[in-house]
Design a protein around this motif. Sequence first.
Motif, short mmCIF file in Angstrom:
data_model
loop_
_atom_site.label_atom_id
_atom_site.label_comp_id
_atom_site.label_asym_id
_atom_site.label_seq_id
_atom_site.Cartn_x
_atom_site.Cartn_y
_atom_site.Cartn_z
N THR A 92 52.58 -5.67 -75.10
CA THR A 92 53.41 -5.29 -73.96
C THR A 92 54.16 -6.50 -73.43
O THR A 92 53.68 -7.63 -73.53
CB THR A 92 52.54 -4.71 -72.82
OG1 THR A 92 51.58 -5.69 -72.42
CG2 THR A 92 51.81 -3.46 -73.28
N ARG A 119 52.11 -1.62 -69.44
CA ARG A 119 50.65 -1.77 -69.47
C ARG A 119 49.96 -0.42 -69.39
O ARG A 119 49.03 -0.13 -70.15
CB ARG A 119 50.20 -2.66 -68.32
CG ARG A 119 48.67 -2.76 -68.18
CD ARG A 119 48.28 -3.57 -66.97
NE ARG A 119 48.80 -3.03 -65.73
CZ ARG A 119 48.26 -1.99 -65.09
NH1 ARG A 119 47.21 -1.37 -65.59
NH2 ARG A 119 48.79 -1.55 -63.96
N THR A 132 55.06 2.25 -77.18
CA THR A 132 54.27 1.02 -77.21
C THR A 132 54.34 0.41 -78.60
O THR A 132 54.10 1.10 -79.60
CB THR A 132 52.79 1.30 -76.85
OG1 THR A 132 52.73 1.81 -75.51
CG2 THR A 132 51.95 0.05 -76.95
N GLU A 160 42.09 -8.20 -72.90
CA GLU A 160 43.22 -8.03 -71.98
C GLU A 160 42.92 -6.94 -70.97
O GLU A 160 42.49 -5.84 -71.32
CB GLU A 160 44.48 -7.70 -72.77
CG GLU A 160 45.75 -7.84 -71.97
CD GLU A 160 46.01 -9.28 -71.54
OE1 GLU A 160 46.32 -9.48 -70.35
OE2 GLU A 160 45.90 -10.19 -72.39
N TRP A 161 43.11 -7.26 -69.69
CA TRP A 161 42.98 -6.33 -68.57
C TRP A 161 41.56 -5.85 -68.31
O TRP A 161 41.36 -4.92 -67.53
CB TRP A 161 43.91 -5.11 -68.76
CG TRP A 161 45.35 -5.50 -68.93
CD1 TRP A 161 46.05 -6.42 -68.20
CD2 TRP A 161 46.26 -4.99 -69.89
NE1 TRP A 161 47.35 -6.52 -68.65
CE2 TRP A 161 47.51 -5.65 -69.69
CE3 TRP A 161 46.17 -4.04 -70.91
CZ2 TRP A 161 48.63 -5.38 -70.46
CZ3 TRP A 161 47.29 -3.78 -71.68
CH2 TRP A 161 48.50 -4.44 -71.46
N ARG A 201 55.34 -9.20 -70.74
CA ARG A 201 54.65 -9.79 -69.59
C ARG A 201 55.23 -9.23 -68.29
O ARG A 201 56.43 -9.12 -68.12
CB ARG A 201 54.79 -11.31 -69.60
CG ARG A 201 53.98 -11.97 -70.70
CD ARG A 201 54.03 -13.49 -70.61
NE ARG A 201 53.17 -14.10 -71.62
CZ ARG A 201 53.56 -14.35 -72.87
NH1 ARG A 201 54.80 -14.05 -73.25
NH2 ARG A 201 52.73 -14.89 -73.73
N GLN A 242 47.53 1.27 -72.22
CA GLN A 242 46.15 1.67 -71.96
C GLN A 242 45.91 3.13 -72.33
O GLN A 242 44.85 3.49 -72.86
CB GLN A 242 45.80 1.42 -70.49
CG GLN A 242 45.68 -0.07 -70.17
CD GLN A 242 45.51 -0.35 -68.70
OE1 GLN A 242 46.13 0.29 -67.85
NE2 GLN A 242 44.67 -1.33 -68.37
N ASP A 277 54.32 -3.49 -65.67
CA ASP A 277 53.17 -2.64 -65.34
C ASP A 277 53.27 -1.27 -66.01
O ASP A 277 52.25 -0.69 -66.42
CB ASP A 277 53.06 -2.46 -63.83
CG ASP A 277 52.52 -3.72 -63.15
OD1 ASP A 277 51.91 -4.55 -63.84
OD2 ASP A 277 52.72 -3.86 -61.92
#
Length: 469
Positions: free
Chosen positions: A380, A388, A361, A31-32, A382, A392, A385
């Motif tokens: 997270t 997200r 989180t 992811e990402w 959808r 991270q 941001d």
Amino acid sequence: MLLERLQERIPADRLQLDPAVTASYAHDEAEWAPHGTPLVLVRPRTAEEVQEVVRACIEHGVPVVPRGAGTGLSGGANAIDGCVVLSTEAMTSIAEIDPVERLAVVQPGVVNDHLRSACAEHGLWYPPDPASSPWSTIGGNVATNAGGLCCVKYGVTADYVLGLQVVTGTGELVRLGRRTAKGVAGYDLARLLVGSEGTLGVITEVTLRLRPQRPPERTVAGYFSSVVDAGRAVTAVGAAGIVPSALELVDRHCLEAVDQWKKMDLAVEAEVILLARCDVPGAAGDDEADAIRDCFEQAGATWAARSTDQDEADALFAARRLAYPALERLGPVLTEDVCVPKAAVPEMLARIEAIGKRHATLIANIAHAGDGNLHPLLITPRGDDAARVRAQRAFEEIIDEAIALGGTVTGEHGIGLLKRDGLVQELPAAVLDLHRAVKAALDPHGILNPGKVIAAPADGGAPGPADRG
């Protein structure tokens, strides 16, 4: 041009230029993790075709990104702009299973579970069993040195690789390793390529060690009110000198996600479950299972027992394998892969819990708990941001804490793109320079999966060929 060269040397049905198709091969499941746009997708069927692709890429200075089934979770198979994505998915031949020598010779596109089924027909067993075994391929397993549920007792992929056929960074097709039970002729180059994530060579064939089929397993389950208590049980099993054939941790978030998806009726009154299996035959196996149950109870299990219902036991282990895809249905999942000493498992689980709270989180936990390989799953919503970014940051802190406890940034998923900074934290500069020297020697043109595993030196100097990978 490169495309013209490939069209001259490779059958037309191996090449794919449709942007809609190549885009689906541009990244793995990380992811990402960033990825680019491939120039072309190539799906060779033979080692010689792989060799032609690599030689063409050397001639034209174009990167080649090897890829198996794309089940990786670190970005190791992610494309860069203008590269050739070389998928081994069509190389699916099981060339040989030798019951006398107890080995198998396979192409890299063979699916892990397909090999295990073929070996079972000969009374043999291939132990490495990552949770992705129904989909992941042997080539990808070798490239990342995959582990799995059985690795606590039986080891990881590297322990079963006897030999490799590889296309090198100079375009040579070579064999490394051996077929014999023993052999110390020269450097162990086959072992060097295991876990190298396609940065040192493209695997075209694998010779694997096999074991005899094992006896039926006994299952022990324990319910716990916290991940820390479950971690203490893991430590207790290790302190008792017990080596189960599996020791897995699954928390309530994972079980609920699987239950919602597959309707498996897994409702349990526990925050965390530990699942252990024993494959010691006879009365000794009964004793081992009882000892594991005792460890669970002494560590604070709210309930622990040996399973008398094989279907129920199998369902719980199936839920463990399905946890990641089940959680993906809830939103983007950033998957960790840290490994710590067994004695540090309770503390590491406590720190993960605190990190989740600190960054707001949701972190679900699955783990190969028996060898300290933890897979916190950061979930997270959808399109959120801010969530997200928080996830991270939590991901990075989990890496920091694992290193602080004497652990490693990756137990089996590999470095890829997501863990490069973590690798720099874990390894001294002199050791990183050794990695770059090996990369430069085996990939002098810098075309093999560049940008993965080893980043350029931190001093910002002009990158040479070794720094392109």
